[in-house]
Design a protein around this motif. Structure first.
Motif, short mmCIF file in Angstrom:
data_model
loop_
_atom_site.label_atom_id
_atom_site.label_comp_id
_atom_site.label_asym_id
_atom_site.label_seq_id
_atom_site.Cartn_x
_atom_site.Cartn_y
_atom_site.Cartn_z
N PHE A 144 7.87 -6.28 9.54
CA PHE A 144 7.39 -5.00 8.93
C PHE A 144 6.93 -5.02 7.72
O PHE A 144 8.14 -5.14 6.98
CB PHE A 144 8.41 -3.83 9.60
CG PHE A 144 7.88 -2.34 9.09
CD1 PHE A 144 6.88 -1.84 8.51
CD2 PHE A 144 8.96 -1.39 9.38
CE1 PHE A 144 6.56 -0.67 7.98
CE2 PHE A 144 8.77 -0.13 8.75
CZ PHE A 144 7.50 0.28 8.12
N TYR A 145 5.89 -4.57 7.24
CA TYR A 145 5.64 -4.67 5.49
C TYR A 145 4.85 -3.44 5.35
O TYR A 145 3.97 -2.75 6.01
CB TYR A 145 4.79 -5.87 5.38
CG TYR A 145 5.39 -7.12 5.38
CD1 TYR A 145 5.89 -8.12 4.31
CD2 TYR A 145 5.62 -7.94 6.85
CE1 TYR A 145 6.67 -9.19 4.39
CE2 TYR A 145 6.20 -9.08 7.09
CZ TYR A 145 6.56 -9.57 5.66
OH TYR A 145 7.22 -10.84 6.02
N LEU A 146 5.08 -3.10 4.18
CA LEU A 146 4.38 -1.82 3.60
C LEU A 146 3.67 -2.64 2.41
O LEU A 146 4.27 -3.00 1.57
CB LEU A 146 5.52 -0.87 2.97
CG LEU A 146 5.06 0.14 2.13
CD1 LEU A 146 4.13 1.18 2.81
CD2 LEU A 146 6.21 0.94 1.56
N LEU A 147 2.37 -2.18 2.30
CA LEU A 147 1.67 -2.60 1.13
C LEU A 147 1.14 -1.23 0.33
O LEU A 147 0.71 -0.24 1.16
CB LEU A 147 0.15 -3.26 1.67
CG LEU A 147 0.23 -4.28 2.82
CD1 LEU A 147 -1.15 -4.75 3.11
CD2 LEU A 147 1.40 -5.13 2.55
N VAL A 148 1.29 -1.30 -0.74
CA VAL A 148 0.81 -0.21 -1.53
C VAL A 148 -0.36 -0.55 -2.47
O VAL A 148 -0.37 -1.51 -3.30
CB VAL A 148 2.10 0.17 -2.64
CG1 VAL A 148 1.63 1.28 -3.36
CG2 VAL A 148 3.54 0.60 -1.83
N ILE A 149 -1.26 -0.09 -2.48
CA ILE A 149 -2.57 -0.11 -2.91
C ILE A 149 -3.14 0.85 -3.81
O ILE A 149 -2.52 2.00 -3.94
CB ILE A 149 -3.59 -0.38 -1.71
CG1 ILE A 149 -3.75 0.90 -0.76
CG2 ILE A 149 -3.20 -1.74 -1.02
CD1 ILE A 149 -4.77 0.43 0.29
N ASN A 150 -4.24 0.55 -4.55
CA ASN A 150 -4.86 1.36 -5.61
C ASN A 150 -5.57 2.63 -5.06
O ASN A 150 -6.24 2.34 -3.78
CB ASN A 150 -5.97 0.84 -6.43
CG ASN A 150 -4.85 -0.10 -7.59
OD1 ASN A 150 -4.18 0.58 -8.39
ND2 ASN A 150 -5.49 -1.32 -7.64
N ALA A 151 -5.55 3.78 -5.27
CA ALA A 151 -6.07 5.14 -4.88
C ALA A 151 -7.54 4.85 -4.58
O ALA A 151 -8.07 5.23 -3.37
CB ALA A 151 -5.69 6.28 -5.71
N SER A 152 -8.27 4.19 -5.67
CA SER A 152 -9.67 4.06 -5.92
C SER A 152 -10.21 3.16 -4.59
O SER A 152 -11.28 2.96 -4.33
CB SER A 152 -10.07 3.69 -7.10
OG SER A 152 -9.50 2.60 -7.60
N ASN A 153 -9.15 2.33 -4.13
CA ASN A 153 -9.64 1.17 -3.23
C ASN A 153 -9.11 1.36 -1.71
O ASN A 153 -9.18 0.54 -0.79
CB ASN A 153 -9.05 0.04 -3.68
CG ASN A 153 -9.78 -0.65 -4.76
OD1 ASN A 153 -10.85 -0.21 -5.20
ND2 ASN A 153 -9.07 -1.21 -5.81
N ILE A 154 -8.48 2.62 -1.73
CA ILE A 154 -7.77 2.65 0.13
C ILE A 154 -8.76 2.35 1.34
O ILE A 154 -8.52 1.61 1.86
CB ILE A 154 -7.42 4.21 0.10
CG1 ILE A 154 -6.18 4.31 -0.85
CG2 ILE A 154 -6.78 4.51 1.51
CD1 ILE A 154 -5.52 5.87 -1.08
N GLU A 155 -10.04 3.17 1.06
CA GLU A 155 -10.84 2.94 2.22
C GLU A 155 -11.36 1.42 2.28
O GLU A 155 -11.46 0.81 3.49
CB GLU A 155 -12.09 3.79 2.13
CG GLU A 155 -11.70 5.10 2.49
CD GLU A 155 -12.81 6.20 2.28
OE1 GLU A 155 -13.98 5.63 2.61
OE2 GLU A 155 -12.53 7.50 2.08
#
Lengths: 125, 363
Positions: B106-117
């Motif tokens: 189980f991993y959580l990845l936190v990414i940039n708002a502008s790149n979510i899609e």
């Protein structure tokens, strides 16, 4: 609410013109300085430079971004407010008191194309 | 336009609100430089609910995350956080992100708002492993608490011993009776925490932390978030990183582990490292008045040798400095170059890109 002064001419791009002794003093409005935020640098033109109505003559840098300042009228710069070079924050303190350039107008009928106080207040609504 | 769950709080605090990555976000509440200094000296709280969150779960979750991530996932402990990038096969960057390891499955990845899609499409496309992914971005809100007083402020509202929460680790922490995911991470170069929770819980923690009073903590907008990260040379996707800029060119080799397992883009990066990159991100000092901005071209004599990626008048040091992607050999410290600012050319000097020293709590 941004301050708008009586007796000045205004542009859609938030500059003002004050005519005194036949010369045009040009600056930015209170609304403009408020939108820009903290002003940290003003790139000034030089005396004797030509300015053209609707064209950029200076640039104002806030912390966040650079904005071009457009001349409301055509003419020759006879004086530049050099205080802004060392104290750009003067524009935040009072943008009507601190004009940027003084211009010898080529054709004062250009003033008729500018906005009145009431018309400028309408676009700030 | 999307609003974060804290939108009404921002309006009530009289924030200047702008469109950022499709969200109505506060750019500042008072002024960028005031907020900036507050985080360097005391503590600030940021709404970063626009950030994206992706779950990766399943028996091969570890293998999959390692395959799409430049840093060494296999070496991670449970409850550890790691910074790195997802790369294209070209070595260019899909996004930079934080990976949170709950456990091997189980991993959580936190990414940039502008790149979510874009990121989530990339993740789906490359998941040939025995694990499932889900885009949880709409289910999470997030605040960042940053500054030398961050630990003191948060400790008022939790019995958890925050001294035990080490740099780049996370835990489930109860704050005023509600459980949050809290990591000792941030994007300012200061000590601090990033706090994830359900939407309404984040409103509660925002109001709770601010109730400590403005002699300790004030809200900080995205304007100061950018000047703070810039001064300590943390990259921003779209500026220092992009699909056309590799992590090595961005001088972020510390987050790329070429000796560890295979990941997408590794071949190109191995070659780039062996041959040296053709260009890299360095610092510039402006030798005259003015400010260098993203996109301004850099010249050596008449030859274009690079581009400014971010520039500010540093609120902490008052120097006009920039990060810039410069071709070798013009990247050498002390090299004199010119930058075109509107219709003028100004003199700059290449320097170390650390404009301000980080102040992390590291043991």
């Amino acid at each position: 609410m941004s301050k708008v002064l009586d007796g000045l001419y205004y542009t859609n791009s938030h500059e003002w013109v004050k005519v005194e002794d036949g010369f045009a003093y040009i600056g930015i409005t209170d609304y403009a300085q408020e939108s820009l935020g903290e002003i940290v640098f003003v790139e000034l033109p030089e005396e004797e430079d030509q300015v053209n109505a609707g064209e950029e003559f200076a640039a104002i840098e806030s912390v966040k971004a650079a904005s071009d300042i457009l001349s409301p009228i055509t003419g020759i710069i006879v004086m530049v407010n050099d205080d802004l070079e060392d104290s750009p924050e003067l524009l935040n303190e009072d943008s009507f008191e601190n004009w940027i350039i003084k211009v010898e107008m080529e054709d004062s009928s250009e003033l008729n194309k500018l906005l009145s106080k009431a018309e400028y207040e309408d676009i700030l609504e | 336009m999307k609003k974060t769950v804290l939108y009404d709080n921002h309006v009530a605090l009289d924030a200047k609100v702008v469109d950022f990555a499709g969200f109505m976000m506060p750019i500042s509440y008072t002024s960028i430089s005031h907020e900036h200094s507050y985080v360097r000296e005391k503590c600030g709280i940021f709404d970063v609910s626009h950030m994206g969150e992706i779950y990766v779960k399943g028996s091969e979750a570890e293998k999959f995350v390692d395959y799409i991530f430049t840093n060494d996932v296999l070496s991670m402990n449970d409850n550890q956080v790691l910074y790195g990038m997802m790369c294209y096969p070209t070595g260019g960057v899909v996004d930079d992100l934080l990976v949170y390891k709950v456990n091997k499955e189980f991993y959580l990845l936190v990414i940039n708002a502008s790149n979510i899609e874009k990121d989530y499409a990339w993740i789906l496309e490359n998941n040939k492993f025995d694990c499932v992914t889900s885009n949880e971005s709409d289910n999470y809100s997030e605040v960042a608490l940053q500054g030398p007083l961050a630990e003191k402020v948060l400790s008022e509202f939790t019995s958890y011993d925050l001294k035990e929460l080490k740099f780049f680790t996370f835990d489930n922490i109860v704050i005023d009776g509600i459980k949050y995911l809290v990591s000792r991470t941030g994007y300012t170069g200061e000590d601090g925490f990033e706090i994830y929770g359900k939407h309404q819980d984040i409103v509660k923690v925002w109001e709770l932390l601010l109730s400590k009073g403005e002699e300790y903590i004030v809200p900080i907008g995205l304007g100061a978030r950018d000047t703070l990260r810039f001064e300590v040379a943390l990259p921003l996707y779209g500026n220092e990183l992009s699909k056309d800029i590799t992590p090595l060119e961005a001088s972020l080799g510390f987050a790329v582990k070429l000796e560890a397992g295979d990941f997408i883009g590794k071949d190109v990066l191995v070659k780039q490292k062996a041959e040296k990159t053709k260009r890299r991100v360095v610092g510039l000092t402006l030798l005259t008045k003015g400010i260098l901005r993203h996109g301004y071209k850099v010249y050596f004599e008449d030859k274009e040798v690079g581009e400014v990626t971010t520039g500010y008048k540093s609120p902490s040091t008052n120097e006009s400095v920039a990060l810039a992607l410069i071709d070798r050999p013009y990247d050498k410290m002390g090299t004199l170059l010119k930058v075109q600012v509107r219709n003028k050319f100004v003199d700059v000097k290449v320097r170390n890109k650390k404009f301000y020293d980080k102040n992390y709590k590291q043991d």
